[in-house]
Design an enzyme around this catalytic site. Structure first.
Site, mmCIF file in Angstrom:
data_model
loop_
_atom_site.group_PDB
_atom_site.id
_atom_site.type_symbol
_atom_site.label_atom_id
_atom_site.label_comp_id
_atom_site.label_asym_id
_atom_site.label_seq_id
_atom_site.Cartn_x
_atom_site.Cartn_y
_atom_site.Cartn_z
ATOM 1 N N THR A 1 0.802 -1.228 0.000
ATOM 2 C CA THR A 1 0.000 0.000 0.000
ATOM 3 C C THR A 1 0.833 1.276 0.000
ATOM 4 O O THR A 1 0.270 2.377 0.009
ATOM 5 C CB THR A 1 -0.906 0.020 1.246
ATOM 6 N N GLU A 2 2.144 1.166 -0.001
ATOM 7 C CA GLU A 2 2.995 2.340 0.198
ATOM 8 C C GLU A 2 2.732 3.453 -0.805
ATOM 9 O O GLU A 2 2.706 4.652 -0.445
ATOM 10 C CB GLU A 2 4.477 1.927 0.130
ATOM 11 N N ALA A 3 2.560 3.102 -2.075
ATOM 12 C CA ALA A 3 2.398 4.136 -3.102
ATOM 13 C C ALA A 3 1.153 4.985 -2.870
ATOM 14 O O ALA A 3 1.097 6.141 -3.318
ATOM 15 C CB ALA A 3 2.333 3.489 -4.493
#
Length: 253
Positions: free
Chosen positions: A134-136
């Site tokens: 989910t970082e982006a």
């Protein structure tokens, strides 16, 4: 008067196997300095026991691991010219220890939690397993997790899963190469896996892992570069408004 906080990882040995249970469900088993220290200690314990062949990582609660705890201070590399962040050091160690590492994922593995699972030699995904980078979505780059995901899925598949923040169930994770087995009955699947691994002695498994690392080497500076990319994004003022959107109880990536 309150007692000492509960340990984030509970260890239990069993006939050549050391089980390490991530045991902080109230924090979604997020990556904290305490968790990293406890997992390093688990590897130490497994390596120190010549009869231990397998280290199994599993978790209590709905989350296998929710990734880095963003409420904690910004992590710092260890001192020295070849400094790496502790999260990278753990993942790299899981791939190199002569003990076979198995991740039993029965809940959500999110962001850095995906990297933790992917660094293990074998990944068993239960019916409730979900894997999502989910970082982006919050302006970050999974720079430390991505190499370990990509070594399983291939470069493009890892990139796509990151860019689209794909939410993969157990079957999709196996199809992508992120998991090795879709375990409808996780306990039985783990038992079968441990029986199979009992037929391979520790020195042979260690030699196989060592040869794999030579056959498919990583750049020696990748750990440093990955930590730098992660910290550059984490401390970028332009990223902060995206991070601020995350509710405080869920601030982990």
């Amino acid at each position: 008067m309150t007692g000492a906080p509960a340990a984030p990882v509970a260890l239990s040995p069993s006939r050549g196997v050391l089980h390490a249970l991530l045991d902080a469900p109230g924090r979604r088993n997020a990556v904290t300095p305490e968790l990293l220290d406890a997992l390093h200690a688990a590897v130490d314990t497994a390596e120190a026991d010549p009869g231990c062949r397998v280290l199994v990582l599993s978790a209590r609660g709905e989350h296998f691991c929710a990734g880095t705890d963003l409420t904690a201070p910004v992590p710092e590399p260890a001192a020295g010219p070849e400094a790496e962040l502790p999260y990278w050091t753990l993942l790299d160690r899981l791939t190199r220890t002569p003990v076979v590492t198995v991740a039993l994922v029965e809940g959500r593995a999110t962001a850095g939690g995906v990297g933790l699972a992917a660094a293990c030699d074998l990944v068993l995904a239960g019916p409730g397993a979900r894997f999502r980078l989910t970082e982006a979505l919050v302006g970050l780059v999974p720079a430390m997790a991505l190499p370990f995901v990509a070594r399983r899925t291939g470069e493009q598949r890892a990139f796509t899963a990151t860019l689209l923040a794909e939410d993969l169930d157990a079957a999709a994770a196996v199809a992508a190469g992120l998991a090795d087995l879709h375990a409808g009955e996780p306990a039985q699947a783990l038992r079968r896996t441990l029986v199979a691994l009992s037929r391979v002695d520790r020195s042979t498994a260690g030699a196989l892992k060592t040869y794999r690392s030579r056959l498919f080497p990583r750049d020696a500076r990748l750990g440093q570069d990955a930590g730098r990319v992660f910290l550059d994004r984490l401390t970028d003022p332009a990223v902060q408004p995206l991070l601020d959107r995350i509710p405080t109880p869920e601030r982990a990536v």
